[in-house]
Design an enzyme around this catalytic site. Structure first.
Site, PDB file in Angstrom:
ATOM      1  N   GLY A 165       0.838  -1.199   0.000  1.00  0.00           N
ATOM      2  CA  GLY A 165       0.000   0.000   0.000  1.00  0.00           C
ATOM      3  C   GLY A 165       0.870   1.245   0.000  1.00  0.00           C
ATOM      4  O   GLY A 165       2.055   1.197  -0.370  1.00  0.00           O
TER       5      GLY A 165
ATOM      6  N   GLU B  99     -18.659   9.931   0.722  1.00  0.00           N
ATOM      7  CA  GLU B  99     -18.371   9.858  -0.714  1.00  0.00           C
ATOM      8  C   GLU B  99     -19.250   8.822  -1.406  1.00  0.00           C
ATOM      9  O   GLU B  99     -19.769   9.054  -2.498  1.00  0.00           O
ATOM     10  CB  GLU B  99     -16.886   9.582  -0.936  1.00  0.00           C
ATOM     11  CG  GLU B  99     -16.042  10.791  -0.497  1.00  0.00           C
ATOM     12  CD  GLU B  99     -14.562  10.704  -0.850  1.00  0.00           C
ATOM     13  OE1 GLU B  99     -14.003   9.601  -0.792  1.00  0.00           O
ATOM     14  OE2 GLU B  99     -13.977  11.750  -1.173  1.00  0.00           O
TER      15      GLU B  99
END
Lengths: 461, 461
Positions: B22, B180
């Protein structure tokens, strides 16, 4: 619930049901655009798949969305159509009803069946999990997963144990799909993978095509078959014709008594028609395709049209092949023919066609890797092309036939990155991280977990 | 197998193992580029996921490949690194070994653990299938599948029975991800879906956020929380704060004794640290994050660095949040710190940092639908932005931070199609065609399969 019909100039509006949103169904729907009919298109998927480019999703050049588009979106500007995501499970031909999986029934005046074909494993359904075929977006991402994962697992095993099984990829079937898959795997291994791996040498990957008949690309003329064979061999693809696969097992394939190891096995050998053909209760051929007359109607059903792979259409003594072009033309024809029949039922000649269907063959093309192809052109002129010119022609034709400007743009740029810029493409592994047969050959879990790794220096390529 | 070490100017090359590809792991790897170390990065996936844009895959704006890239490709030009697709399952800290799922062991001199976090259902693991969260590409395509399928199933049921369950979408959790997701679902329903459906009215879809605390976007200043609330309400999103979800069932959610129907439920509420933190045998907080000192080391292990979501780092009396920016900075820091430690072990000061880690907070942003956002800027100047300017800033920042020119290009164009051209995006439904809870409300299979459809005229919108 009662049947409500819509009045149209004093006459009842006819209802057309289309089963299948592939090339045949979509062209039938678009052909009915300006006719006074209400159209219901039924597909169990929400998207149309541009199958000629599906192998490029399988081999990580394109994204699924580049070649698949919601059927609703494609037809959203056509006011006389509704799209239903459902599955037909049977018919009542007397009452003119389509039975749906949900239990509902759909009434029709005209019915277009264009539900295509699926893989045939010749009765060995257990092979399906071991050797996926290529018909859907899900199939394509599954093939992508397996091919990419094979390299990852080989790298891991090399790093952790110092050796790995040979990277043999076996493609069963030497038709256009098999040839395109094999060429693309070979390219990926030699060109893109070689850059990224430190411990294995991806260019040692070996791709083999096993074809039962004596020829690859059986539908092409002999000179192009020979060209294709040469181009495949130049890519390092091994061709075994006359090779009948007798068993598919995790990690290997049997051809008679010979065992051929395979980290990934792909199926491009047989297709069978959608089961809906047989459910009609009319005559079908041995693959389940419906025998139709020159109007694409099964006997005694002038209100039913069979389009695309599901139709067994004879022309000049040969069967019209189950590929995109004839499917589109059959869809166009069915719409035009329905136009004429409606006209007749309203007492006029209508605008549609009275003549029977005739397939206008513009030719065939198949790519072989990233810079070669064979093209058997019949229109606008007759020619046999191969190598780079055929490949360039293939690119142009496929960009042209893709649906939607956005998709054309996206595919154009993906090809530019991949073929000109030699960029990586869409190399995602999603879903399971297991490969059938991999563990059976080299199960590490039985080994004592006590091996510090030989990291050495990274390979200097 | 024996340990083989590579000579480097008479000194043994140090080995660095990084767990996780990541933001934290990738930045650590890139920071070690020029150091005399051999790096092995281990991730169970083959790709890095740009998580801040994952919700756009879930809501059909972007394709998975736009925001996910093979870790190998990202690091292919870095000669001192190898990438291993495997999973760490434990440690032997005394012998400095990482235990892998395959049974192999990885030796290290320095270890960077950046395996992040996953969803926490607060002990109710059965909720995971009913209310998927958003951490991986697979999660995103699953959410996309459910949201799009809800509209398809409603259309089908409307067409076949004349009614459909209310299109209620429930998002549990009012942090940035929940906000979102909710804004994007609302947009999709009102803008894109309305064009394509004939029988249902997608604009009647209702999106609700259930947040346990009194505030949405708890980490933002109160004025931006209020702006966000206003922008969400303008989109028609219902906000329920102080609402503790007590049960999640197929088709509904319980808040105390109140039942809230939901055709799709999404989870954006809790996260927990990767289980590797606990396997270290050092102190962790209640979410499983590892307590580290100012050098990002757990106590008594100066050779181990914890980066990103897995690290519990206190700064100025507050915990550094588990988002992308601090993860990147921690990865950079760990690499620099390793540089210094190597220098010391070679008798010099090295080039790396002696100071402790300090998070430099440039601010936070969250989008609210397609033309609004809130931005709490701290660098290059302090400001609270909302509405369109914040949204424009969000676009620029996220294009900038994406990895790879090809992805930036692709995302730029996808946004242009979607936001300027109001095109459709990536509306593919792949995988299963079932939705949990849908059948239980309106099972058609018990009805007599005898209803001809009322096709009527298509709705004239």
């Amino acid at each position: 619930m009662t049947v409500v019909a819509t009045a149209l100039g004093g006459k009842v509006r006819k209802r057309v049901v289309i089963l299948g949103g592939g090339f045949g169904g979509l062209h039938a729907a678009m052909g009915l655009r300006k006719l006074p009919v209400d159209v219901t298109l039924v597909d169990r998927r929400n998207h149309h798949t541009f199958q000629p480019l599906l192998y490029q999703v399988a081999l990580a050049v394109l994204s699924p969305a580049d070649i698949a588009q919601p059927i609703r979106s494609i037809l959203s500007h056509q006011k006389n159509i509704e799209v239903l995501m459902d599955e037909a499970t049977g018919f009542d031909l007397k009452q003119r009803l389509v039975l749906l999986k949900t239990g509902a029934r759909l009434e029709y005046d005209y019915l277009v069946i264009a539900t295509g074909s699926t893989h045939s494993y010749f009765g060995n359904d257990g092979w399906a999990k071991l050797a996926p075929g290529l018909k859907t977006v899900e199939d394509a991402t599954e093939i992508r997963r397996r091919v990419l994962l094979a390299f990852e697992l080989a790298e891991r095993q090399m790093l952790e144990t110092g050796s790995h099984p040979a990277l043999n990829f076996v493609v069963i079937g030497g038709g256009p799909t098999g040839v395109e898959l094999a060429g693309a795997i070979s390219d990926i291994a030699k060109l893109y993978m070689a850059r990224d791996f430190r411990h294995i040498d991806p260019s040692t990957a070996q791709v083999m095509i096993l074809e039962g008949s004596p020829y690859i690309l059986g539908s092409y003329p002999p000179d192009l078959q020979a060209k294709a064979r040469g181009q495949l061999e130049a890519l390092g693809v091994k061709l075994r014709t006359g090779a009948h696969v007798t068993d598919v097992q995790p990690g290997y394939v049997m051809v008679g008594d010979e065992r051929i190891d395979a980290v990934v096995t792909l199926w491009a050998a047989g297709v069978q028609a959608s089961p809906l053909g047989k459910l009609l209760g009319v005559e079908t051929d041995k693959r389940g395709c419906v025998m139709v007359d020159e109007y694409l109607n099964p006997p005694e059903h002038p209100e039913i049209f069979i389009c695309g792979d599901l139709a067994h259409v004879m022309q000049d003594g040969k069967q019209v092949p189950g590929v995109a072009q004839p499917a589109m033309q059959m869809g166009d024809y069915a719409a035009a023919r329905i136009g004429r029949l409606i006209g007749l039922s309203h007492g006029s000649e209508g605008t549609g066609r009275n003549k029977g269907f005739r397939y206008f063959d513009k030719g065939d093309m198949a790519t072989i890797g990233r810079k070669a192809a064979v093209a058997n052109l019949r229109w606008p002129f007759k020619a046999h092309w191969s190598g780079f010119p055929a490949w360039a022609a293939w690119l142009v034709v496929h960009i042209f036939f893709l649906i939607g400007f956005q998709n054309r743009f996206s595919v154009f740029w993906s090809w530019a990155w991949t073929y000109v810029g030699e960029q990586d493409g869409v190399r995602l592994i999603t879903g399971s991280q297991e490969l059938p047969g991999w563990e059976t050959k080299d199960d590490l879990s039985g080994n004592p977990p006590s091996r510090p790794l030989d990291l050495g220096s990274p390979k200097s390529n």
